[in-house]
Design a protein around this motif. Structure first.
Motif, PDB file in Angstrom:
ATOM      1  N   LEU A  23     -14.138   8.455  -1.924  1.00 18.89           N
ATOM      2  CA  LEU A  23     -12.543   8.193  -1.963  1.00 18.89           C
ATOM      3  C   LEU A  23     -11.915   9.359  -1.710  1.00 18.89           C
ATOM      4  O   LEU A  23     -10.591   8.840  -1.046  1.00 18.89           O
TER       5      LEU A  23
ATOM      6  N   THR B 212     -17.465   6.968  -8.497  1.00 19.36           N
ATOM      7  CA  THR B 212     -16.294   6.653  -9.319  1.00 19.36           C
ATOM      8  C   THR B 212     -16.200   5.191  -9.516  1.00 19.36           C
ATOM      9  O   THR B 212     -17.223   4.559  -9.202  1.00 19.36           O
ATOM     10  N   PHE B 213     -15.637   4.761 -10.649  1.00 15.40           N
ATOM     11  CA  PHE B 213     -15.675   3.358 -11.068  1.00 15.40           C
ATOM     12  C   PHE B 213     -14.496   2.978 -11.424  1.00 15.40           C
ATOM     13  O   PHE B 213     -13.439   3.770 -11.977  1.00 15.40           O
TER      14      PHE B 213
ATOM     15  N   GLU C 262     -11.918   1.719  -9.501  1.00 14.56           N
ATOM     16  CA  GLU C 262     -10.901   2.214  -8.617  1.00 14.56           C
ATOM     17  C   GLU C 262     -10.464   0.704  -8.072  1.00 14.56           C
ATOM     18  O   GLU C 262      -9.232   0.647  -7.993  1.00 14.56           O
ATOM     19  N   ALA C 263     -11.327  -0.248  -7.481  1.00 10.86           N
ATOM     20  CA  ALA C 263     -11.001  -1.355  -7.056  1.00 10.86           C
ATOM     21  C   ALA C 263     -10.178  -2.100  -7.630  1.00 10.86           C
ATOM     22  O   ALA C 263      -9.185  -2.489  -7.053  1.00 10.86           O
TER      23      ALA C 263
ATOM     24  N   PHE D 204      -6.750  -0.523  -7.692  1.00  9.28           N
ATOM     25  CA  PHE D 204      -6.045  -0.778  -6.390  1.00  9.28           C
ATOM     26  C   PHE D 204      -5.298  -2.277  -6.522  1.00  9.28           C
ATOM     27  O   PHE D 204      -4.328  -2.410  -5.669  1.00  9.28           O
ATOM     28  N   LEU D 205      -6.277  -3.075  -6.950  1.00  2.00           N
ATOM     29  CA  LEU D 205      -5.678  -4.622  -6.770  1.00  2.00           C
ATOM     30  C   LEU D 205      -4.736  -4.730  -7.971  1.00  2.00           C
ATOM     31  O   LEU D 205      -3.998  -5.750  -8.097  1.00  2.00           O
TER      32      LEU D 205
ATOM     33  N   LEU E  86       0.369   6.815  -3.723  1.00  2.00           N
ATOM     34  CA  LEU E  86      -0.151   6.095  -2.523  1.00  2.00           C
ATOM     35  C   LEU E  86       0.685   5.334  -1.850  1.00  2.00           C
ATOM     36  O   LEU E  86       0.582   5.169  -0.303  1.00  2.00           O
ATOM     37  N   LYS E  87       1.408   4.339  -2.425  1.00  2.00           N
ATOM     38  CA  LYS E  87       2.207   3.559  -1.892  1.00  2.00           C
ATOM     39  C   LYS E  87       3.402   4.422  -1.078  1.00  2.00           C
ATOM     40  O   LYS E  87       3.489   3.626   0.074  1.00  2.00           O
TER      41      LYS E  87
ATOM     42  N   GLY F 140       1.855   6.758   2.927  1.00  2.00           N
ATOM     43  CA  GLY F 140       0.692   5.858   3.715  1.00  2.00           C
ATOM     44  C   GLY F 140      -0.320   6.523   4.424  1.00  2.00           C
ATOM     45  O   GLY F 140      -1.371   6.221   4.329  1.00  2.00           O
TER      46      GLY F 140
ATOM     47  N   ALA G 158      -3.033   7.219   2.287  1.00  2.00           N
ATOM     48  CA  ALA G 158      -3.924   6.168   1.977  1.00  2.00           C
ATOM     49  C   ALA G 158      -4.837   6.038   3.267  1.00  2.00           C
ATOM     50  O   ALA G 158      -6.055   5.660   3.105  1.00  2.00           O
ATOM     51  N   LEU G 159      -4.382   6.314   4.216  1.00  2.00           N
ATOM     52  CA  LEU G 159      -5.048   6.324   5.522  1.00  2.00           C
ATOM     53  C   LEU G 159      -6.224   7.310   5.405  1.00  2.00           C
ATOM     54  O   LEU G 159      -7.180   7.047   5.763  1.00  2.00           O
TER      55      LEU G 159
ATOM     56  N   MET H 217      -7.648   8.252   2.806  1.00  2.00           N
ATOM     57  CA  MET H 217      -8.620   7.843   1.824  1.00  2.00           C
ATOM     58  C   MET H 217      -9.389   6.843   2.489  1.00  2.00           C
ATOM     59  O   MET H 217     -10.686   6.691   2.359  1.00  2.00           O
ATOM     60  N   LEU H 218      -8.881   5.812   3.206  1.00  2.00           N
ATOM     61  CA  LEU H 218      -9.420   4.953   3.837  1.00  2.00           C
ATOM     62  C   LEU H 218     -10.509   5.596   4.897  1.00  2.00           C
ATOM     63  O   LEU H 218     -11.780   5.192   4.939  1.00  2.00           O
TER      64      LEU H 218
ATOM     65  N   LYS I 210       1.077   2.390   6.687  1.00  2.00           N
ATOM     66  CA  LYS I 210       1.903   3.852   6.500  1.00  2.00           C
ATOM     67  C   LYS I 210       2.940   3.046   5.525  1.00  2.00           C
ATOM     68  O   LYS I 210       3.574   3.414   4.626  1.00  2.00           O
TER      69      LYS I 210
ATOM     70  N   GLY J 285       2.404   0.507   1.504  1.00  2.00           N
ATOM     71  CA  GLY J 285       1.075   1.176   0.843  1.00  2.00           C
ATOM     72  C   GLY J 285       0.440   0.054   0.001  1.00  2.00           C
ATOM     73  O   GLY J 285      -0.806   0.216  -0.161  1.00  2.00           O
TER      74      GLY J 285
END
Lengths: 230, 230
Positions: free
Chosen positions: A13, A80-81, A83-84, A87-88, A116-117, A120, A123-124, A126-127, B117, B120
């Motif tokens: 992550l 990690t746990f 996290e999903a 994020f949601l 993160l929001k 961007g 976040a990218l 991390m993706l 971006k 987020g």
DNA sequence: CGATGTGTTGATGTGCGTCAATAGAAGTGG
DNA sequence: CCACTTCTATTGACGCACATCAACACATCG
């Protein structure tokens, strides 16, 4: 705390992030030691943090109406746990409790998601990190189902040395049984494969230092044979 | 095109998104049919798109200075590739070419990255989807190395039915050899395990419809035995 | 120097893949 | 509607790759 970040940075992550970014994201994270069987969160709790396991292990489980618990997942150091769910932005769908004594990094949702929001690019990255790990795991699954133990060991040695060197030295950092387990073989089998390769003159072994004498022939051996014991 | 989106939505990368979001992200995506051996991009090219494979297969490879190619990865229908590079905004580190005739969805970088971006929340939902898939794969690897074929088959049946039903009906949508392959066993072995479970009275089989007569005992069988043939 | 842990090697067992034969199921065409 | 092909599923016989069990070599350490 800072000394832990190196470990955290290795999690898929976070692996794509720059150190400064990781530092910002984890500004409010805190280290937390828990005893075996200690509960971390319950099903239905609002998801306000997720976790990185520094050491020890954790189990996620549900309770059936009859009261018996169904283990959903066992998590080990480095994973990690939660996290999903974070994020949601919902509630935890499972219970979590330490399986053994464990040390965790607890990462609160609030700032994390806000940063993160707003950013961007982060976040990218991390993706990117997580999708590289995804591809690697898919390859692992393929190797486990399609290749023999010998081929996996050879493949491991091959990918430890530069793509187009004729020969190379590989130093195994950890214990051999750890490597063996990562390759999905028993330590004995790992040892035997190395012995076979040594007898074939493809490598030479001195403790944890393995010298690959002929990468090309090693590749050839993996691709056509990977056969078992001589 | 729209009919393809259902398939795309199943990719881990996109599974966390709302349909509207997916639609926005893929506004400039286009369907592209390629012949076997057709090149998609070369090492060093600027990463201006990434791909989802609707059907067929693709290989990623490098060329060594000597000119021989090293296959990095074989990709099948349902997988995405190139996304990590796109997220990082660099150049492709590999060549990509169709392995067989294939149909791809080509997703241009520009808008994609811009939208993510700016939004987020969307990126977070993508992270959620992909990290769930990551956990699932980690479990698969564990199962492949620690469990017997019988245990994996039993586990598959168990997770196909509601967590706390005493009995249930499972309908296998696809061909059995596909299920077998997902579980990392040969079709013959899969068939044999079902036969064993049938003989034990744990399930009954009628074509692709499997009735689990006693979930609890099935779980018990998996956990303690999973042994081979009787 | 005994004690503990890691790695190597040998002997033996077995889970599951491979090969092969057969039975259904499903589609094709006259 | 019935021969004919084709494909999936099942079952049996057999072998091999790898795990398992066990003994031993070799290091490290209190």
């Amino acid at each position: 705390m800072h000394e832990d970040w190196e470990a955290v940075h290795k999690a898929p992550l976070f692996s794509g992030l720059f150190p400064e970014e990781l530092e910002r994201l984890l500004a409010h994270a805190r280290r937390r030691a828990v005893k075996a069987h200690e509960a971390l969160f319950a099903e239905g709790d609002k998801a306000e943090a997720f976790y990185f396991i520094l050491s020890g292990s954790v189990r996620l489980y549900r309770l059936s109406p009859q009261g018996d618990e169904k283990v959903i997942e066992i998590l080990m150091a480095g994973q990690t746990f939660g996290e999903a769910v974070v994020f949601l932005g919902g509630r935890y769908p499972v219970y979590a409790a330490a399986l053994s004594d464990a040390v965790l990094i607890e990462i609160p949702t609030g700032d994390f998601v806000r940063i993160l929001k707003a950013n961007g690019g982060m976040a990218l990255r991390m993706l990117a990190g997580i999708s590289m790990r995804l591809h690697q795991l898919i390859n692992d699954v393929q190797a486990l189902t399609l290749e023999t133990a010998g081929q996996r060991v050879a493949g491991y040695l091959i990918e430890q040395c530069p793509a187009d060197a004729k020969s190379a030295d590989v130093h195994i950092q950890v214990h051999k049984n750890v490597v063996a387990s990562r390759l999905g073989v028993k330590a004995e089998t790992f040892s035997r494969v190395l012995a076979t390769l040594r007898d074939l003159g493809l490598i030479s072994v001195a403790g944890n230092d393995i010298h690959i004498t002929d990468r090309a022939r090693l590749v050839k051996w993996r691709d056509e044979a990977g056969a078992g014991r001589p």
